[in-house]
Design a protein around this motif. Structure first.
Motif, PDB file in Angstrom:
ATOM      1  N   ALA A 199      -0.769  -5.745   2.978  1.00  7.89           N
ATOM      2  CA  ALA A 199      -2.322  -6.500   2.698  1.00  7.89           C
ATOM      3  C   ALA A 199      -2.530  -7.239   1.342  1.00  7.89           C
ATOM      4  O   ALA A 199      -1.860  -6.644   0.395  1.00  7.89           O
ATOM      5  CB  ALA A 199      -3.394  -5.139   2.648  1.00  7.89           C
ATOM      6  N   ASN A 200      -3.163  -8.302   1.559  1.00  2.00           N
ATOM      7  CA  ASN A 200      -2.995  -8.984   0.137  1.00  2.00           C
ATOM      8  C   ASN A 200      -4.768  -9.338  -0.287  1.00  2.00           C
ATOM      9  O   ASN A 200      -4.869 -10.011  -1.253  1.00  2.00           O
ATOM     10  CB  ASN A 200      -2.523 -10.283   0.174  1.00  2.00           C
ATOM     11  CG  ASN A 200      -2.867 -11.067   1.482  1.00  2.00           C
ATOM     12  OD1 ASN A 200      -4.057 -10.856   2.257  1.00  2.00           O
ATOM     13  ND2 ASN A 200      -2.194 -12.517   1.724  1.00  2.00           N
ATOM     14  N   VAL A 201      -5.501  -8.811   0.608  1.00  4.76           N
ATOM     15  CA  VAL A 201      -7.098  -8.808   0.068  1.00  4.76           C
ATOM     16  C   VAL A 201      -7.684  -7.725   0.303  1.00  4.76           C
ATOM     17  O   VAL A 201      -7.417  -7.166   1.280  1.00  4.76           O
ATOM     18  CB  VAL A 201      -7.657 -10.155   0.833  1.00  4.76           C
ATOM     19  CG1 VAL A 201      -9.200 -10.214   0.536  1.00  4.76           C
ATOM     20  CG2 VAL A 201      -7.039 -11.470   0.398  1.00  4.76           C
ATOM     21  N   ALA A 202      -8.493  -7.469  -0.460  1.00  3.55           N
ATOM     22  CA  ALA A 202      -9.564  -6.144  -0.603  1.00  3.55           C
ATOM     23  C   ALA A 202     -10.760  -6.746  -0.376  1.00  3.55           C
ATOM     24  O   ALA A 202     -11.352  -7.046  -1.655  1.00  3.55           O
ATOM     25  CB  ALA A 202      -9.366  -5.020  -1.458  1.00  3.55           C
ATOM     26  N   VAL A 203     -11.489  -6.597   0.612  1.00  9.15           N
ATOM     27  CA  VAL A 203     -13.106  -7.022   0.443  1.00  9.15           C
ATOM     28  C   VAL A 203     -13.842  -5.901   0.531  1.00  9.15           C
ATOM     29  O   VAL A 203     -13.807  -4.891   1.360  1.00  9.15           O
ATOM     30  CB  VAL A 203     -13.312  -8.010   1.889  1.00  9.15           C
ATOM     31  CG1 VAL A 203     -14.647  -7.932   2.206  1.00  9.15           C
ATOM     32  CG2 VAL A 203     -12.570  -9.232   2.064  1.00  9.15           C
ATOM     33  N   ASN A 204     -14.716  -5.866  -0.378  1.00 10.62           N
ATOM     34  CA  ASN A 204     -15.686  -4.741  -0.601  1.00 10.62           C
ATOM     35  C   ASN A 204     -17.195  -5.193  -0.299  1.00 10.62           C
ATOM     36  O   ASN A 204     -17.600  -5.865  -1.054  1.00 10.62           O
ATOM     37  CB  ASN A 204     -15.397  -4.104  -1.912  1.00 10.62           C
ATOM     38  CG  ASN A 204     -14.109  -3.632  -2.198  1.00 10.62           C
ATOM     39  OD1 ASN A 204     -13.718  -2.585  -1.617  1.00 10.62           O
ATOM     40  ND2 ASN A 204     -13.183  -4.462  -2.679  1.00 10.62           N
ATOM     41  N   VAL A 205     -17.811  -4.461   0.619  1.00  9.16           N
ATOM     42  CA  VAL A 205     -19.202  -4.483   0.711  1.00  9.16           C
ATOM     43  C   VAL A 205     -19.984  -3.440   0.162  1.00  9.16           C
ATOM     44  O   VAL A 205     -20.420  -2.581   0.961  1.00  9.16           O
ATOM     45  CB  VAL A 205     -19.727  -5.071   2.199  1.00  9.16           C
ATOM     46  CG1 VAL A 205     -21.026  -5.243   2.525  1.00  9.16           C
ATOM     47  CG2 VAL A 205     -18.789  -6.087   2.589  1.00  9.16           C
ATOM     48  N   CYS A 206     -19.674  -2.991  -0.913  1.00  8.12           N
ATOM     49  CA  CYS A 206     -20.259  -1.876  -1.532  1.00  8.12           C
ATOM     50  C   CYS A 206     -20.036  -2.108  -3.071  1.00  8.12           C
ATOM     51  O   CYS A 206     -18.929  -2.284  -3.485  1.00  8.12           O
ATOM     52  CB  CYS A 206     -19.620  -0.508  -0.956  1.00  8.12           C
ATOM     53  SG  CYS A 206     -20.142   1.085  -2.093  1.00  8.12           S
ATOM     54  N   GLY A 207     -20.877  -1.503  -3.923  1.00  9.12           N
ATOM     55  CA  GLY A 207     -20.520  -1.717  -5.418  1.00  9.12           C
ATOM     56  C   GLY A 207     -19.502  -0.888  -5.950  1.00  9.12           C
ATOM     57  O   GLY A 207     -19.072  -1.205  -7.010  1.00  9.12           O
ATOM     58  N   PHE A 208     -19.219   0.197  -5.335  1.00 11.69           N
ATOM     59  CA  PHE A 208     -18.178   1.192  -5.935  1.00 11.69           C
ATOM     60  C   PHE A 208     -16.904   0.747  -5.157  1.00 11.69           C
ATOM     61  O   PHE A 208     -15.859   1.372  -5.680  1.00 11.69           O
ATOM     62  CB  PHE A 208     -18.471   2.467  -5.346  1.00 11.69           C
ATOM     63  CG  PHE A 208     -19.879   3.002  -5.925  1.00 11.69           C
ATOM     64  CD1 PHE A 208     -19.836   3.621  -7.227  1.00 11.69           C
ATOM     65  CD2 PHE A 208     -20.910   3.166  -5.200  1.00 11.69           C
ATOM     66  CE1 PHE A 208     -20.994   4.012  -7.766  1.00 11.69           C
ATOM     67  CE2 PHE A 208     -22.095   3.717  -5.663  1.00 11.69           C
ATOM     68  CZ  PHE A 208     -22.190   3.961  -6.876  1.00 11.69           C
ATOM     69  N   GLY A 209     -16.723  -0.247  -4.326  1.00  9.01           N
ATOM     70  CA  GLY A 209     -15.442  -0.489  -3.685  1.00  9.01           C
ATOM     71  C   GLY A 209     -14.519  -1.091  -4.323  1.00  9.01           C
ATOM     72  O   GLY A 209     -13.541  -0.589  -4.426  1.00  9.01           O
ATOM     73  N   ALA A 210     -14.815  -2.085  -5.350  1.00  9.70           N
ATOM     74  CA  ALA A 210     -13.838  -3.018  -5.971  1.00  9.70           C
ATOM     75  C   ALA A 210     -13.344  -2.139  -7.121  1.00  9.70           C
ATOM     76  O   ALA A 210     -12.048  -2.136  -7.328  1.00  9.70           O
ATOM     77  CB  ALA A 210     -14.420  -4.104  -6.525  1.00  9.70           C
ATOM     78  N   ALA A 211     -14.174  -1.085  -7.786  1.00 13.18           N
ATOM     79  CA  ALA A 211     -13.304  -0.428  -8.771  1.00 13.18           C
ATOM     80  C   ALA A 211     -12.327   0.496  -8.096  1.00 13.18           C
ATOM     81  O   ALA A 211     -11.304   1.243  -8.346  1.00 13.18           O
ATOM     82  CB  ALA A 211     -14.662   0.528  -9.600  1.00 13.18           C
ATOM     83  N   GLY A 212     -12.774   1.139  -6.974  1.00 14.01           N
ATOM     84  CA  GLY A 212     -11.802   1.994  -6.066  1.00 14.01           C
ATOM     85  C   GLY A 212     -10.597   1.390  -5.704  1.00 14.01           C
ATOM     86  O   GLY A 212      -9.507   2.049  -5.813  1.00 14.01           O
ATOM     87  N   ALA A 213     -10.738   0.055  -5.150  1.00 14.29           N
ATOM     88  CA  ALA A 213      -9.408  -0.614  -4.896  1.00 14.29           C
ATOM     89  C   ALA A 213      -8.642  -0.828  -5.941  1.00 14.29           C
ATOM     90  O   ALA A 213      -7.472  -0.952  -5.870  1.00 14.29           O
ATOM     91  CB  ALA A 213      -9.943  -1.787  -4.158  1.00 14.29           C
ATOM     92  N   ALA A 214      -9.437  -1.123  -7.115  1.00 15.60           N
ATOM     93  CA  ALA A 214      -8.429  -1.486  -8.380  1.00 15.60           C
ATOM     94  C   ALA A 214      -7.646  -0.194  -8.837  1.00 15.60           C
ATOM     95  O   ALA A 214      -6.610  -0.214  -9.088  1.00 15.60           O
ATOM     96  CB  ALA A 214      -9.291  -2.055  -9.473  1.00 15.60           C
TER      97      ALA A 214
END
Length: 329
Positions: A221-236
């Protein structure tokens, strides 16, 4: 000790489901008139996102001489609790109500009760066109268009293999934004395919665990799309722990919570989509006042509160106009 602990927990849960500001029907003003009160039913305890909407709401209420009342469920996006809070607002004599329709069908019974009671209500962040609301202030699915086009441009001719994380798999706005992402990715020169769909449950610990499993199962996987304010930090966090560098996974967030902005500054998160939550609270309160006091219907029943991609090029300047009503179109 055990009984004391149980009492404290119960007290905390009770506090989270009552107004942050006491009183429902309002107080007497200096000239003896009863002060109007508006109730804002938030979908969750005010985090870095919803506290901004709350501030916009309170600011406009104070400017208009309206008493602001803010309530929220103890469990994020709990439809039953949100319905109960709207019914409480009716019982306490609120002149107007604002909320987010996290589940339009599940909340329709409460909307019907507001209409029957003659209490106008406004919706923010997502819409329920047939609910009876007088106005909806938010961004809608177009956030996915802007963000998707940005990602397609950044990845060029690469195939986009993306993980999507929604705050809820059944929330109409989350689904709408997701669909707009899908449509935008169809234009990718190298093609695009979604490898897995996750649910954040509006909880960072939960979505971090989900991303850990996703990165282990779908290492390409090369992209993480986040439709939640907490998603990007969790992915990072999950990507860092897995040894996946920023050059291997493009992380797109939504909203401008501090962890996301810190991640952009560090280069761990590439970008986020901001939404003007301040305007949502401010303009919804204004629309209710104009309707109740002046008998004026909103010029537009659907208002785009505005959004933009924030990355390292504009991270220090994007907020300039977000709290300035004169700059809104």
């Amino acid at each position: 000790m055990k009984k004391a602990t149980i009492f404290v927990v119960a007290l905390l849960l009770a506090v989270l489901t009552v107004p942050l500001f006491a009183g429902g029907g309002g107080q007497k003003t200096a000239d003896g008139q009863k002060q109007l009160s508006f109730t804002f039913v938030l979908p969750m305890v005010p985090n870095e996102i919803w506290v901004v909407a709350k501030e916009g709401f309170e600011t406009r209420c104070n400017e208009l001489g309206v008493k602001p009342v803010v309530v929220m469920p103890s469990t994020p996006n709990d439809v039953n609790q949100m319905n109960n809070l709207m019914e409480t607002a009716i019982a306490e004599g609120a002149a107007g109500v604002i909320t987010q329709p996290t589940n339009p069908e599940g909340m329709q019974s409460a909307f019907d009760k507001l209409t029957k009671a003659g209490i106008p209500f406004a919706l923010v962040n997502s819409d329920a066109p047939n609910s009876g609301r007088i106005i909806s202030v938010g961004t809608g699915g177009s956030v996915g268009d802007t963000a998707g086009e940005y990602i397609v441009k950044k990845l060029g001719n690469q195939e986009i293999r993306y993980i999507t994380a929604l705050w809820s798999l059944t929330a109409s706005l989350a689904i709408d934004i997701h669909n707009h992402y899908i449509d935008s990715f169809k234009k990718a020169p190298g093609g695009a395919r979604e490898v897995v769909l996750l649910e954040t449950q509006s909880d960072k610990l939960h979505i971090t665990s989900e991303y850990q499993n996703a990165f282990a199962t779908y290492p390409n996987a090369n992209v993480a799309v986040n439709v939640c304010g907490f998603g990007a930090a969790g992915a990072a966090k999950a990507a860092t722990e897995a040894g996946i560098g920023p050059d291997k996974i493009f992380i797109m967030g939504i909203d401008d919570i501090q962890e996301t902005m810190d991640g952009i500054r560090s280069g761990r998160i590439q970008a986020t989509m901001t939404q003007n939550f301040y305007r949502m609270g401010y303009e919804a309160a204004d629309a209710l006042y104009q309707k109740i006091v002046n008998g004026k219907d909103p010029a537009r029943t659907v208002v785009d509160s505005g959004s933009m991609v924030v990355d390292m090029t504009n991270i220090n300047s994007y907020k300039q106009d977000m709290r300035n009503p004169a700059a809104w179109k």
